[in-house]
Design a protein around this motif. Sequence first.
Motif, PDB file in Angstrom:
ATOM      1  N   VAL A  45      -2.684  48.774  27.000  1.00 30.01           N
ATOM      2  CA  VAL A  45      -2.668  49.078  25.573  1.00 30.01           C
ATOM      3  C   VAL A  45      -2.097  47.868  24.832  1.00 30.01           C
ATOM      4  O   VAL A  45      -0.975  47.417  25.118  1.00 30.01           O
ATOM      5  CB  VAL A  45      -1.835  50.334  25.266  1.00 30.01           C
ATOM      6  N   ALA A  46      -2.871  47.327  23.908  1.00 27.61           N
ATOM      7  CA  ALA A  46      -2.467  46.139  23.142  1.00 27.61           C
ATOM      8  C   ALA A  46      -2.305  46.499  21.678  1.00 27.61           C
ATOM      9  O   ALA A  46      -3.055  47.313  21.133  1.00 27.61           O
ATOM     10  CB  ALA A  46      -3.512  45.033  23.297  1.00 27.61           C
ATOM     11  N   GLY A  47      -1.335  45.891  21.041  1.00 28.23           N
ATOM     12  CA  GLY A  47      -1.106  46.120  19.621  1.00 28.23           C
ATOM     13  C   GLY A  47      -1.844  45.125  18.753  1.00 28.23           C
ATOM     14  O   GLY A  47      -2.346  44.098  19.225  1.00 28.23           O
ATOM     15  N   THR A  48      -1.885  45.414  17.457  1.00 30.48           N
ATOM     16  CA  THR A  48      -2.544  44.514  16.502  1.00 30.48           C
ATOM     17  C   THR A  48      -1.908  43.131  16.519  1.00 30.48           C
ATOM     18  O   THR A  48      -2.600  42.117  16.421  1.00 30.48           O
ATOM     19  CB  THR A  48      -2.480  45.111  15.091  1.00 30.48           C
ATOM     20  N   ALA A  49      -0.585  43.069  16.649  1.00 28.66           N
ATOM     21  CA  ALA A  49       0.102  41.773  16.629  1.00 28.66           C
ATOM     22  C   ALA A  49      -0.321  40.894  17.797  1.00 28.66           C
ATOM     23  O   ALA A  49      -0.301  39.665  17.692  1.00 28.66           O
ATOM     24  CB  ALA A  49       1.611  41.977  16.644  1.00 28.66           C
ATOM     25  N   GLU A  50      -0.721  41.504  18.905  1.00 26.46           N
ATOM     26  CA  GLU A  50      -1.187  40.731  20.064  1.00 26.46           C
ATOM     27  C   GLU A  50      -2.624  40.263  19.874  1.00 26.46           C
ATOM     28  O   GLU A  50      -2.962  39.119  20.193  1.00 26.46           O
ATOM     29  CB  GLU A  50      -1.092  41.595  21.325  1.00 26.46           C
ATOM     30  N   ILE A  51      -3.475  41.139  19.332  1.00 21.23           N
ATOM     31  CA  ILE A  51      -4.896  40.817  19.199  1.00 21.23           C
ATOM     32  C   ILE A  51      -5.169  39.957  17.974  1.00 21.23           C
ATOM     33  O   ILE A  51      -5.994  39.044  18.004  1.00 21.23           O
ATOM     34  CB  ILE A  51      -5.711  42.125  19.141  1.00 21.23           C
ATOM     35  N   ALA A  52      -4.489  40.258  16.873  1.00 22.40           N
ATOM     36  CA  ALA A  52      -4.731  39.539  15.617  1.00 22.40           C
ATOM     37  C   ALA A  52      -3.395  39.250  14.930  1.00 22.40           C
ATOM     38  O   ALA A  52      -3.054  39.873  13.919  1.00 22.40           O
ATOM     39  CB  ALA A  52      -5.637  40.364  14.712  1.00 22.40           C
ATOM     40  N   PRO A  53      -2.610  38.323  15.471  1.00 22.29           N
ATOM     41  CA  PRO A  53      -1.271  38.067  14.921  1.00 22.29           C
ATOM     42  C   PRO A  53      -1.282  37.655  13.461  1.00 22.29           C
ATOM     43  O   PRO A  53      -0.288  37.863  12.744  1.00 22.29           O
ATOM     44  CB  PRO A  53      -0.714  36.955  15.816  1.00 22.29           C
ATOM     45  N   GLU A  54      -2.401  37.092  12.996  1.00 25.37           N
ATOM     46  CA  GLU A  54      -2.464  36.678  11.593  1.00 25.37           C
ATOM     47  C   GLU A  54      -2.441  37.868  10.640  1.00 25.37           C
ATOM     48  O   GLU A  54      -2.203  37.695   9.432  1.00 25.37           O
ATOM     49  CB  GLU A  54      -3.708  35.827  11.350  1.00 25.37           C
TER      50      GLU A  54
END
Length: 264
Positions: A114-123
Amino acid sequence: MSRTAIIAGQGALAPSIAARLDNPVIAALEGFSPPMPHQSFRLERLVPFFDWLTTQGVDRVTFAGAVRRPRLDPEAFDPRTASLVPRILAAMQTGDDAALREVVALFEEAGFTVAGTAEIAPELVPGPGILCGEPSAADIDDATRAAEIVEGLGHLDIGQGAVVAQGLCLAVETLPGTEAMLDFVALHRDQRPRLNGPRGVLWKAPKPGQDRRIDLPSIGPDTVGQVARAGLGGVAWQSGGVILLEAEETAEQARAAGVFLWSR
């Protein structure tokens, strides 16, 4: 080839995440369709849904967008998902953070990362800085007070936002969400002690100890419009803990409305 599945909810976050991934699988809980093509699934058939994700080559999932707690149909559970009923029902009866932790645990136990938004799209999760406008000393004090309120209530798993004006709390976010909170503030904007004084601040932040892979608070152009209608002076949020959608349009609308944006 490994793929990422977006468990998509309503709003602009899921399309924004999808645009940053190569060949993602888009799935959504039935009744909470995102504005994009997707595969629907029901919580009552969660294990078959896990099987389907595996057939699609999915090994990682991310959650993006708003959903509400679905109404469960006891007759719709398949035999394998039925074994999870006690956990699912117990989770549905808890606060949002505890319920979402259980959802994450179920996906992980099925073998998915499970990945968070900050990992996938830190911008999409900005660091500290003032994006537009300039908070006054009174605004800074109101943001500090609102942050204390959200942190205090966060331990009770209640909400991720508060509105403070001239040191007084006008509203806190509860189950109906940020939009309902700001509608309430708009109806009671005359409750500020000095009507010509500081207009107040919307503060957003994750709950203390929240799993930041899921249900980060977000702001975007709609938030700015609601803040302006509520007569507030700006939006402040915990840097690194809030998703900023459509950053350029959000900042443009904020400048036009005389609303500051501050990642604190």
